[in-house]
Scaffold this motif. Structure first.
Motif, mmCIF file in Angstrom:
data_model
loop_
_atom_site.group_PDB
_atom_site.id
_atom_site.type_symbol
_atom_site.label_atom_id
_atom_site.label_comp_id
_atom_site.label_asym_id
_atom_site.label_seq_id
_atom_site.Cartn_x
_atom_site.Cartn_y
_atom_site.Cartn_z
ATOM 1 N N LEU A 1 9.629 0.934 9.521
ATOM 2 C CA LEU A 1 8.992 -0.324 9.125
ATOM 3 C C LEU A 1 7.504 -0.163 9.415
ATOM 4 O O LEU A 1 7.115 0.056 10.566
ATOM 5 N N VAL A 2 6.680 -0.253 8.368
ATOM 6 C CA VAL A 2 5.254 0.010 8.531
ATOM 7 C C VAL A 2 4.434 -1.232 8.215
ATOM 8 O O VAL A 2 4.871 -2.129 7.488
ATOM 9 N N LYS A 3 3.230 -1.275 8.756
ATOM 10 C CA LYS A 3 2.334 -2.416 8.545
ATOM 11 C C LYS A 3 1.949 -2.520 7.073
ATOM 12 O O LYS A 3 1.715 -1.514 6.399
ATOM 13 N N TYR A 4 1.869 -3.780 6.607
ATOM 14 C CA TYR A 4 1.580 -4.015 5.192
ATOM 15 C C TYR A 4 0.478 -5.053 5.045
ATOM 16 O O TYR A 4 0.515 -6.105 5.697
ATOM 17 N N ASP A 5 -0.504 -4.747 4.203
ATOM 18 C CA ASP A 5 -1.615 -5.661 3.938
ATOM 19 C C ASP A 5 -1.251 -6.534 2.745
ATOM 20 O O ASP A 5 -1.217 -6.065 1.606
ATOM 21 N N LYS B 1 -4.289 -6.938 0.106
ATOM 22 C CA LYS B 1 -4.519 -5.759 -0.728
ATOM 23 C C LYS B 1 -3.242 -5.297 -1.434
ATOM 24 O O LYS B 1 -3.286 -4.468 -2.340
ATOM 25 N N ASP B 2 -2.101 -5.829 -0.977
ATOM 26 C CA ASP B 2 -0.818 -5.501 -1.584
ATOM 27 C C ASP B 2 -0.521 -4.001 -1.485
ATOM 28 O O ASP B 2 -0.134 -3.354 -2.461
ATOM 29 N N GLU B 3 -0.679 -3.469 -0.258
ATOM 30 C CA GLU B 3 -0.426 -2.046 -0.043
ATOM 31 C C GLU B 3 -0.200 -1.798 1.442
ATOM 32 O O GLU B 3 -0.626 -2.585 2.296
ATOM 33 N N PRO B 4 0.472 -0.679 1.807
ATOM 34 C CA PRO B 4 0.664 -0.359 3.223
ATOM 35 C C PRO B 4 -0.670 -0.080 3.905
ATOM 36 O O PRO B 4 -1.608 0.435 3.279
ATOM 37 N N SER C 1 7.342 -7.984 11.304
ATOM 38 C CA SER C 1 7.703 -7.677 9.920
ATOM 39 C C SER C 1 6.912 -6.471 9.430
ATOM 40 O O SER C 1 5.728 -6.325 9.729
ATOM 41 N N GLY C 2 7.597 -5.625 8.670
ATOM 42 C CA GLY C 2 6.938 -4.451 8.108
ATOM 43 C C GLY C 2 7.632 -4.010 6.835
ATOM 44 O O GLY C 2 8.779 -4.398 6.558
ATOM 45 N N LEU C 3 6.951 -3.217 6.051
ATOM 46 C CA LEU C 3 7.510 -2.682 4.805
ATOM 47 C C LEU C 3 8.536 -1.616 5.144
ATOM 48 O O LEU C 3 8.254 -0.681 5.888
ATOM 49 N N LEU C 4 9.737 -1.758 4.594
ATOM 50 C CA LEU C 4 10.817 -0.805 4.880
ATOM 51 C C LEU C 4 10.673 0.433 3.990
ATOM 52 O O LEU C 4 10.661 0.334 2.768
#
Length: 632
Positions: A408-412, A415-418, A434-437
């Protein structure tokens, strides 16, 4: 007695102390495990079951004998031909019935058509037994089958043929008329169309039913369906994507077999009766529902279309023990006025169930075991909530993390991107955040991608995530993992959102909406509506100079060209469109501002099916929507 007299008292005391200490240590370990690792044994036993199933697949592969879902079905039909396989509209179809009928389908299409092993055939049918008969008949010929979404029309439907390479279409009797506008295009492209009818008014359309009556039901030679690899494609299932048009996810035998193990992994048996009201063109109903029924040797009650008012009566009539769901389905059941606890349902398998609906469901309908799972049609990762914790879509643990690599990574969101650090790598979120899976692509967790353009598959992958050269599948989902390793779904990111159990591609809706003559530019996104699963479609539009907004014209256009779930329910008129630094349409602020007319100065409109036009969204109409008085 002699031995007792010869053992010193101190030795006996020492032995007794040692045994007491051992028991105390075991008790302490047990207490510690219950306090700090409460799910240890449940996790271990569940994962052992899953690993055992995987080992079975690996063993069959090493023996050079790939056993597919259709192979298992043929074996079930031979072992118990009289057992009921499918119940539909009160009629019972045994394993033997479906086996024989699928043989007839195969023989007609092989002898009177031009099908050969390795061909791809498109299937456009509603939920009915013949969907399965045609699917299995084609599989017995060694053909791959592309399941077409019955809501897709015109240009999008034509696109489906080009991306999966299908040269033949089998269409259900009730859907043939929906092809009227594009039949000339299909025939111009030399696509052979077969209808499940005895006769048809459309020139050039072949009929199946009359020919099946004359065909033999003798078994089709097994070598035709024989698979040489678990990674060979067997199906194409269409998903909505950021490209705007449906994408054909490649489904291999490996993926089909894994999905078919779902009910078994949760403890299903051959004595279960499984209720499937979801559309068969979706992987949940076809791969998990039909495939899972076959894996167990159980019975499937196949509903043409979900009905909340008929649901519990069906469950009682057919002695249903397991049902499939999406979150929306359970909410519809909770909206029914009557509590229902007189039934035999003990388990439900699905995804997207909100915590509040989960609790209410238990109160209203009994302590049914709700088995949430997470996984996309094309994805390489699956989570299963085998513990049953309310609100979790799945569970991870130390065993799982050894086998499957995810992050799970940080998401902007703006900017709609990791988020990338100064070294250019992604950053993991902390527990509970919460993070992008992302799921690592490897030989153990392959990503098979989409049929057609290679670029479609590459867009779903992220490179150099943590180290140079690594590759991860981007799920597009924001998730969170708590301190007990339970996984919960938070939101979709990017250019898709879910509504009414379907993925909506904003690019496609934007493109179609923009075809209306008075619209200069459109920006489509999803907004949350209390009491509803997912997000409702909303479009911010700029009206062309010297033109006026026409709610009637826009209504007619979206109803004609978009499926129900993809139509924007709300319209926001703007003077200008905010863009990101990379000249992409800005959605984040629009999503956050919602559709409240008392807080938004721009004119707002609502899709009104009664008035057959987009009507002004007033404060009173807004309140009715928020209170649930106005159904969406």
């Amino acid at each position: 007695r002699w031995l007792y007299n010869t053992i010193p008292a101190w030795a006996m005391l020492l032995s007794l102390a040692w045994v007491t200490a051992l028991l105390a240590a075991l008790l302490a370990l047990r207490v510690g495990q219950k306090l700090y690792f409460p799910y240890f044994w449940k996790d271990a036993f569940f994962l052992a079951k899953v690993v055992r199933y995987g080992a079975r697949l690996e063993a069959s592969k090493r023996r050079g004998k790939v056993v597919t879902v259709v192979d298992t079905f043929v074996r079930r039909a031979a072992e118990a031909p009289g057992k009921t396989f499918i119940i539909h509209d009160g009629a019972r179809h045994t394993y033997g019935d479906v086996d024989a009928r699928s043989n007839r389908v195969a023989r007609v299409l092989a002898e009177r058509g031009t099908l050969r092993k390795g061909d791809t055939v498109a299937l456009l049918m509603s939920n009915e037994p013949d969907f399965v008969c045609v699917w299995f008949g084609l599989s017995k010929l060694g053909c791959s089958v592309a399941f077409l979404n019955t809501n897709v029309r015109s240009r999008s439907l034509l696109h489906c043929f080009s991306c999966c390479g299908a040269r033949t279409l089998v269409v259900g009797a009730d859907l043939l008329d929906t092809l009227q506008d594009i039949l000339p295009n299909l025939q111009e492209d030399n696509i052979s169309v077969w209808a499940m009818k005895e006769k048809t008014p459309y020139p050039g359309v072949h009929t199946l039913l009359d020919k099946m009556e004359q065909a033999s039901d003798k078994a089709v030679p097994a070598e035709l369906r024989a698979a040489t690899s678990l990674r060979a494609p067997t199906l194409y299932i269409f998903t909505s994507g950021t490209t705007g048009l449906p994408k054909a996810a490649v489904i291999t035998h490996l993926q089909a077999l894994k999905a078919a193990a779902g009910f078994w992994a949760y403890g299903g048996t051959k004595d279960d009766v499984i209720y499937t009201p979801l559309p068969l063109y979706h992987s949940a109903a076809s791969l998990i529902g039909i495939g899972g029924t076959i894996e167990l040797g159980a019975t499937c009650v196949l509903k043409k279309k979900f009905s909340a008012s008929q649901f519990w009566n069906d469950c009682r009539t057919y002695n249903v023990t397991i049902f499939q769901y999406i979150g929306e389905l359970c909410r519809y059941l909770c909206n029914q006025p009557k509590n229902e606890k007189e039934h035999k349902v003990h388990m439900a398998v699905g995804n997207g169930l909100r915590q509040d609906i989960w609790r209410e469901f238990h109160q209203r309908f009994g302590e049914i075991r709700m088995c949430e799972l997470y996984g996309s049609t094309e994805g390489n990762l699956c989570f299963m909530n085998h513990i049953g914790k309310i609100g979790a879509v799945g569970r991870s643990n130390m065993f799982y993390k050894l086998l499957f690599k995810y992050a799970l990574v940080k998401y902007d969101m703006v900017k709609d991107e990791p988020v990338r650090n100064k070294h250019g790598f992604c950053e993991r979120v902390t527990k509970g955040e919460s993070g992008l899976l992302l799921s690592k692509v490897s030989s153990q967790s392959p990503f098979f991608g989409y049929a057609g353009s290679k670029q479609l598959s590459e867009k779903k992958l992220l490179n150099d995530v943590f180290v140079k050269g690594d590759v991860y599948f981007n799920t597009g989902d924001l998730m969170a993992e708590d301190y007990e390793d339970f996984i919960s779904f938070k939101d979709r990111v990017g250019d898709t959102f879910r509504w009414k159990g379907e993925n909506v591609a904003t690019t496609e809706v934007t493109e179609i909406t923009g075809l209306v003559d008075f619209i200069q530019e459109a920006n489509v996104y999803g907004v949350e509506v209390p009491g509803n699963e997912g997000r409702a479609g909303m479009a911010a539009v700029i009206v062309r100079p010297d033109c006026k907004f026409d709610g009637k014209k826009l209504f007619d256009h979206v109803v004609s060209d978009l499926p129900t779930y993809a139509r924007p329910l709300f319209i926001r008129l703007q003077e200008s469109m905010e863009m990101t630094g990379t000249f992409k349409q800005q959605k984040f602020q629009l999503v956050a501002s919602g559709f409240n007319p008392t807080k938004i100065a721009d004119p707002l409109y609502f899709l009104d099916y009664t008035e057959k036009r987009y009507v002004p969204l007033t404060a009173s109409l807004y309140e009715n929507i928020m209170d649930g008085q106005r159904k969406l």
